[in-house]
Motif scaffolding. Sequence first.
Motif, mmCIF file in Angstrom:
data_model
loop_
_atom_site.group_PDB
_atom_site.id
_atom_site.type_symbol
_atom_site.label_atom_id
_atom_site.label_comp_id
_atom_site.label_asym_id
_atom_site.label_seq_id
_atom_site.Cartn_x
_atom_site.Cartn_y
_atom_site.Cartn_z
ATOM 1 N N LEU A 98 32.471 41.199 51.704
ATOM 2 C CA LEU A 98 33.071 40.413 50.633
ATOM 3 C C LEU A 98 34.575 40.340 50.773
ATOM 4 O O LEU A 98 35.176 39.288 50.628
ATOM 5 C CB LEU A 98 32.709 41.000 49.273
ATOM 6 C CG LEU A 98 31.268 40.813 48.827
ATOM 7 C CD1 LEU A 98 31.045 41.528 47.511
ATOM 8 C CD2 LEU A 98 30.913 39.363 48.725
ATOM 9 N N GLN A 156 36.726 36.844 51.350
ATOM 10 C CA GLN A 156 37.731 36.350 50.424
ATOM 11 C C GLN A 156 39.080 36.168 51.106
ATOM 12 O O GLN A 156 39.805 35.256 50.784
ATOM 13 C CB GLN A 156 37.865 37.301 49.240
ATOM 14 C CG GLN A 156 36.649 37.266 48.345
ATOM 15 C CD GLN A 156 36.764 38.249 47.218
ATOM 16 O OE1 GLN A 156 37.714 39.005 47.131
ATOM 17 N NE2 GLN A 156 35.782 38.250 46.342
ATOM 18 N N SER A 187 34.349 44.853 42.097
ATOM 19 C CA SER A 187 33.437 45.339 43.125
ATOM 20 C C SER A 187 34.136 46.495 43.823
ATOM 21 O O SER A 187 34.958 46.298 44.704
ATOM 22 C CB SER A 187 33.083 44.222 44.113
ATOM 23 O OG SER A 187 32.028 44.616 44.949
ATOM 24 N N ALA A 239 29.662 43.690 42.919
ATOM 25 C CA ALA A 239 29.440 42.304 42.512
ATOM 26 C C ALA A 239 28.082 41.844 43.038
ATOM 27 O O ALA A 239 27.595 42.329 44.052
ATOM 28 C CB ALA A 239 30.551 41.422 43.072
ATOM 29 N N THR A 247 26.190 39.050 44.878
ATOM 30 C CA THR A 247 26.630 38.030 45.827
ATOM 31 C C THR A 247 25.434 37.380 46.510
ATOM 32 O O THR A 247 24.457 38.066 46.829
ATOM 33 C CB THR A 247 27.542 38.672 46.893
ATOM 34 O OG1 THR A 247 28.593 39.377 46.225
ATOM 35 C CG2 THR A 247 28.149 37.637 47.810
ATOM 36 N N ASN A 248 25.513 36.064 46.752
ATOM 37 C CA ASN A 248 24.404 35.393 47.430
ATOM 38 C C ASN A 248 24.404 35.723 48.923
ATOM 39 O O ASN A 248 25.361 36.289 49.466
ATOM 40 C CB ASN A 248 24.445 33.879 47.188
ATOM 41 C CG ASN A 248 25.604 33.182 47.896
ATOM 42 O OD1 ASN A 248 26.591 33.806 48.263
ATOM 43 N ND2 ASN A 248 25.471 31.874 48.083
ATOM 44 N N GLN A 294 27.289 34.648 51.152
ATOM 45 C CA GLN A 294 28.601 35.179 50.774
ATOM 46 C C GLN A 294 29.532 34.089 50.237
ATOM 47 O O GLN A 294 30.749 34.151 50.399
ATOM 48 C CB GLN A 294 29.280 35.877 51.969
ATOM 49 C CG GLN A 294 28.450 36.951 52.624
ATOM 50 C CD GLN A 294 28.345 38.202 51.769
ATOM 51 O OE1 GLN A 294 29.354 38.692 51.290
ATOM 52 N NE2 GLN A 294 27.168 38.715 51.576
ATOM 53 N N THR A 295 28.950 33.069 49.575
ATOM 54 C CA THR A 295 29.754 31.971 49.041
ATOM 55 C C THR A 295 29.793 31.961 47.522
ATOM 56 O O THR A 295 30.567 31.200 46.939
ATOM 57 C CB THR A 295 29.209 30.614 49.520
ATOM 58 O OG1 THR A 295 27.833 30.500 49.118
ATOM 59 C CG2 THR A 295 29.327 30.475 51.034
ATOM 60 N N GLN A 296 28.952 32.767 46.870
ATOM 61 C CA GLN A 296 28.935 32.839 45.410
ATOM 62 C C GLN A 296 28.889 34.295 44.980
ATOM 63 O O GLN A 296 28.250 35.116 45.635
ATOM 64 C CB GLN A 296 27.726 32.106 44.833
ATOM 65 C CG GLN A 296 27.750 30.625 45.080
ATOM 66 C CD GLN A 296 26.528 29.947 44.473
ATOM 67 O OE1 GLN A 296 25.747 30.563 43.757
ATOM 68 N NE2 GLN A 296 26.378 28.674 44.753
ATOM 69 N N GLN A 297 29.536 34.554 43.856
ATOM 70 C CA GLN A 297 29.627 35.929 43.390
ATOM 71 C C GLN A 297 29.747 35.950 41.867
ATOM 72 O O GLN A 297 30.450 35.120 41.288
ATOM 73 C CB GLN A 297 30.866 36.570 44.019
ATOM 74 C CG GLN A 297 31.024 38.038 43.788
ATOM 75 C CD GLN A 297 32.269 38.548 44.492
ATOM 76 O OE1 GLN A 297 33.352 38.470 43.933
ATOM 77 N NE2 GLN A 297 32.115 39.068 45.695
ATOM 78 N N ARG A 357 30.600 38.863 38.827
ATOM 79 C CA ARG A 357 31.147 40.213 38.738
ATOM 80 C C ARG A 357 31.725 40.466 37.350
ATOM 81 O O ARG A 357 32.037 39.523 36.625
ATOM 82 C CB ARG A 357 32.223 40.404 39.810
ATOM 83 C CG ARG A 357 33.299 39.355 39.744
ATOM 84 C CD ARG A 357 34.162 39.278 40.978
ATOM 85 N NE ARG A 357 35.051 40.408 41.087
ATOM 86 C CZ ARG A 357 35.465 40.915 42.239
ATOM 87 N NH1 ARG A 357 35.064 40.387 43.385
ATOM 88 N NH2 ARG A 357 36.279 41.931 42.278
ATOM 89 N N SER A 371 32.906 30.931 43.424
ATOM 90 C CA SER A 371 32.197 30.140 44.421
ATOM 91 C C SER A 371 33.236 29.565 45.371
ATOM 92 O O SER A 371 34.329 29.188 44.952
ATOM 93 C CB SER A 371 31.425 29.008 43.730
ATOM 94 O OG SER A 371 30.773 28.198 44.673
#
Length: 196
Positions: free
Chosen positions: A14, A18, A106, A114, A116-117, A120-123, A125, A153
């Motif tokens: 993550l 980011q 997180s 968090a 997370t999908n 790794q594009t949506q989260q 938290r 996102s």
Amino acid sequence: MNKTIAITAVALLLGGFQIQAQSYQEYKFVFSGTAYQTNAAGAIVATRITEQTLLKDRARQANITNLSTISLVYHINGDPLGDTVEVISNATGQILTTEFGFFFGSDSGLGRIAVTNFLQTQQRRVDYIYTFDNSTYTYSNGDSVGAAFTYKSFVKKGKGTNAVINGTMSWDVIPSGSDSAPMVCMGTFSLGRPVP
């Protein structure tokens, strides 16, 4: 793979995502909410607040009369502990003050992770909210003053990636100076246009 290693691996993934996927790190901060406070008669009164309310309060504190010279921005990874909301100079980009810290959403060391999908594009938290100095809507405190349920996102746009971040937040303000009653603030936030 044991649970600790799995959590550490997810946290590293993550963090790497980011840092590397954003084309922009700062966006206009958009807020709509309410501040609740007890008046002199002992009744709880509600006052509408927006990002402009927060910005005007900071401008007044700094003796800035032209609001077009400053902005309130959401800064992704603005601090090693997480994202920040800052007042910046539009001319130089210099941070004038930090309004909020969105920290520890997180943190495997605190037992927080968090959701997370797979891509790794949506989260989603829960971030602790921190404030660092005294103003009408903040106060100097070494601990969390509230929390935010944050949705993140990351969307490809052209050759870059834009962030879509929104959520709800609520925080307390302990009186300072001439303020006589504590305040509870709550509302929704989102990102406006990127700040280059």
